[in-house]
Design a protein around this motif. Structure first.
Motif, mmCIF file in Angstrom:
data_model
loop_
_atom_site.group_PDB
_atom_site.id
_atom_site.type_symbol
_atom_site.label_atom_id
_atom_site.label_comp_id
_atom_site.label_asym_id
_atom_site.label_seq_id
_atom_site.Cartn_x
_atom_site.Cartn_y
_atom_site.Cartn_z
ATOM 1 N N ARG A 27 0.814 -1.244 -0.190
ATOM 2 C CA ARG A 27 0.001 -0.049 0.019
ATOM 3 C C ARG A 27 0.776 1.016 -0.039
ATOM 4 N NH1 ARG A 27 -5.469 -0.583 3.414
ATOM 5 N NH2 ARG A 27 -6.000 0.407 1.947
ATOM 6 N N PHE A 70 -0.935 9.193 -7.139
ATOM 7 C CA PHE A 70 -0.911 8.100 -6.066
ATOM 8 C C PHE A 70 -1.323 8.564 -4.727
ATOM 9 C CE2 PHE A 70 1.740 6.400 -9.093
ATOM 10 C CZ PHE A 70 1.976 4.936 -8.752
ATOM 11 N N LYS A 71 -2.117 8.083 -3.967
ATOM 12 C CA LYS A 71 -2.815 8.358 -2.684
ATOM 13 C C LYS A 71 -2.593 7.456 -1.567
ATOM 14 C CE LYS A 71 -6.255 11.171 -4.631
ATOM 15 N NZ LYS A 71 -5.558 12.705 -4.372
ATOM 16 N N ASP A 100 -3.824 3.382 -1.339
ATOM 17 C CA ASP A 100 -3.921 2.899 -2.395
ATOM 18 C C ASP A 100 -3.083 1.542 -2.556
ATOM 19 O OD1 ASP A 100 -5.291 4.957 -3.486
ATOM 20 O OD2 ASP A 100 -3.843 5.621 -5.018
ATOM 21 N N LEU A 138 -4.131 0.236 -9.448
ATOM 22 C CA LEU A 138 -4.323 0.388 -7.798
ATOM 23 C C LEU A 138 -5.912 0.304 -7.394
ATOM 24 C CD1 LEU A 138 -2.145 3.635 -7.735
ATOM 25 C CD2 LEU A 138 -1.464 1.265 -6.984
ATOM 26 N N ARG A 184 -8.463 1.507 -4.784
ATOM 27 C CA ARG A 184 -8.554 2.561 -3.922
ATOM 28 C C ARG A 184 -9.759 2.574 -2.958
ATOM 29 N NH1 ARG A 184 -7.311 8.161 -6.792
ATOM 30 N NH2 ARG A 184 -5.394 7.220 -6.417
#
Length: 541
Positions: free
Chosen positions: A176, A191-192, A195, A229, A231
């Motif tokens: 992650r 990207f967060k 994710d 990814l 989320r």
């Protein structure tokens, strides 16, 4: 290792298990060398004799593939001379015998038994375990000279600028996003935090093709990769294409203040004890000082360590002049540095430091650092809280400052090393242990937060620290007061009690997933992608 002045700054590095690559590459034997010479130097004999050791300097800079020309980082000629793989191995053997903290626990194996330099370095360590059964030395690694210099001198590292959190390295694998560096390719690509990787370049994260996956997790500069990814709260996958490059690291992030029942609380995320972080820490603590902060939350959950003397500076910025006696000529001891019995003359004390450092001249300046002058500090932690970060916990407890630990157990590294460059590689082998002013350093299995039923007082000098057990919360951004660990710290500041929290885990995975068997996919952790720090010895006046 810098050697420009006389008062050493010591350093400790974070956890490191990486894929090793030797300078010389290929295989080599420990037979006598040829008579090749460079600048009139005759390569030394490399015949191995059990328990017979020549000084490491005898073999230093004799390389299978010597570099030529000017070192762009030092503007001096490379010191390399023509040698072979055996010279590089013999140098490592002697260096270990001379400086390794547990040199008497290292088997003296014939260097020719190892296929290459990397393989030989990998066995030059102890294989004993800690009281809990963990590896005693889990911190033995190497990186390229270029990567070391970029990070140590410029605060730059190659990658995407994303810190991955490895929750499960075996199928079903869980990686992650922990955080991204400011203005990095990863941040720009979207990207967060939270994710979860499902595929890299179209290859499932659970594929047996680990080589293909590692190309994305540990990219070369200039390479482009596509991540798929998952989320939180979003049914459709996120697809992000990102190109690796030289990333300017941002060790200090999210400095801010909160109001908790009329009390001003400072918060700062601190990721790396590197020289590039000094200005950010100064700015953050000036902000807290000007706001009259009455409490501090120091988020070091992903801080793998770095410069010991920067830790001594941060200790001062938290505790202030009265708690550290830095306004006198006899500042209190922050950390004791203890070498093996051969090097005991090098043992020394690192005191709390209240001065800024000029990293260009490697000198302390007359500028006094800001400070919150607190008697209690809240520290957010995970298993990635390591080394110099743990030194903050131990050093402050050594002067009876109240440390409240919020999170999970730290990594357990009361050890450090000086980077040892040779033939284009920099080697890190444990060379000293540390203790605080009360001679406590027994935390090889990490510091563990223990709920003291509302009592934030000192629990005594053990590896248990008063606090609250709270897992990392990937559903909220770092610095968000609703994020699990920060929320728990703010609640504890408000009530003196640990909140009742639901221990978080990645969505869509069951607990049984974490104990599944499969091929482990370990990210080489000297990369910026995984946030691991270098260590550095400098000697400012």
């Amino acid at each position: 290792m810098f050697t420009r002045t006389t008062t050493p700054i010591t350093s400790i590095l974070g956890i490191s298990i990486i894929l090793l690559t030797g300078c010389g590459g290929g295989s080599g034997s420990s037979t006598n060398t040829s008579n090749n010479t460079t600048n009139g130097a005759t390569p030394p004999d490399t015949t191995w004799q059990a328990a017979q050791f020549q000084p490491a300097e005898t073999f230093a800079n004799y390389c299978a593939n010597p570099r030529t020309g000017l070192d762009p980082f030092e503007n001096t000629a490379y010191p390399d001379k023509q040698g072979n793989v055996a010279h590089e191995k013999m140098w490592l053997r002697s260096l270990t015998h001379e400086t390794y903290l547990w040199y008497d626990e290292v088997a003296d194996t014939n260097p020719s038994d190892a296929e290459n330099v990397a393989q030989y370095f990998d066995v030059l360590k102890t294989f004993q375990t800690t009281p809990s059964g963990n590896k005693k030395d889990n911190f033995h690694f190497t990186q390229s000279y270029e990567d070391y210099k970029k990070e140590s001198q410029s605060g730059v590292s190659s990658g995407f600028g994303v810190r991955w959190s490895t929750i499960s390295s075996t199928p079903p694998r869980v990686y992650r996003v922990a955080y991204t560096q400011d203005n990095s390719p990863a941040e720009i690509a979207g990207f967060k935090r939270g994710d979860t990787i499902t595929a890299i370049n179209g290859v499932s994260i659970n594929s047996s093709d680990t080589e293909a996956l590692l190309l994305g997790l540990n990219p070369t500069s200039g390479s482009t990769h596509t991540f798929t990814l998952a989320r939180e709260g979003q049914s459709e996958p996120v697809v992000a294409t990102v190109t690796a490059g030289d990333i300017a690291l941002t060790p200090v992030q999210n400095a801010q203040t909160f109001n908790v029942n009329g009390k001003t609380v400072g918060y700062v995320q601190f990721n790396q004890f590197i020289s590039a972080g000094q200005s950010g820490l100064i700015s953050a603590f000036k902000q807290f000082q000007n706001a009259g902060a009455e409490a501090l939350v120091l988020d070091m959950r992903y801080n793998g360590g770095g410069l010991v003397d920067m830790a001594a500076q941060l200790g001062y910025m938290i505790a202030g002049p009265n708690n550290t006696d830095t306004q006198t000529n006899s500042p209190k001891v922050f950390s004791q540095t203890i070498y093996n019995d051969k090097l005991s003359a090098n043992n020394r004390n690192v005191t709390f430091r209240n001065q800024e450092i000029n990293w260009d001249t490697l000198q302390y300046t007359d500028t006094i650092l800001p400070s919150t002058s607190l008697n209690t500090v809240y520290i957010l932690s995970t298993a990635s809280t390591c080394s110099a970060s743990e030194l903050i916990i131990n050093g402050l407890r050594g002067i009876d400052l109240n440390v409240v630990l919020i999170g999970t157990a730290t990594c357990g590294k009361p050890y450090g090393f000086s980077p040892a460059p040779n033939c284009g590689q920099v080697y890190y082998t444990i060379q000293f242990t540390s203790a605080n002013a009360k001679n406590f350093g027994a935390y090889s299995d990490g510091f563990t937060p223990v709920d003291a039923a509302g009592n934030t007082g000192e629990l005594g000098l053990t590896s248990n620290v008063s606090g609250c057990a709270v897992n990392d919360d990937f559903a909220h951004a770092l610095g968000d007061p609703l994020e699990g660990q920060l929320k728990a710290a703010l609640e504890h500041i408000k009530t003196g009690n640990c909140p009742k929290v639901v221990q978080s885990r990645p969505s869509n995975y069951e607990i049984s997933d974490y104990i599944s068997a499969g091929v482990a996919l370990e990210i080489p952790q000297n990369s910026a992608n995984n946030g691991l720090l270098f260590t550095d010895i400098v000697e400012p006046k």
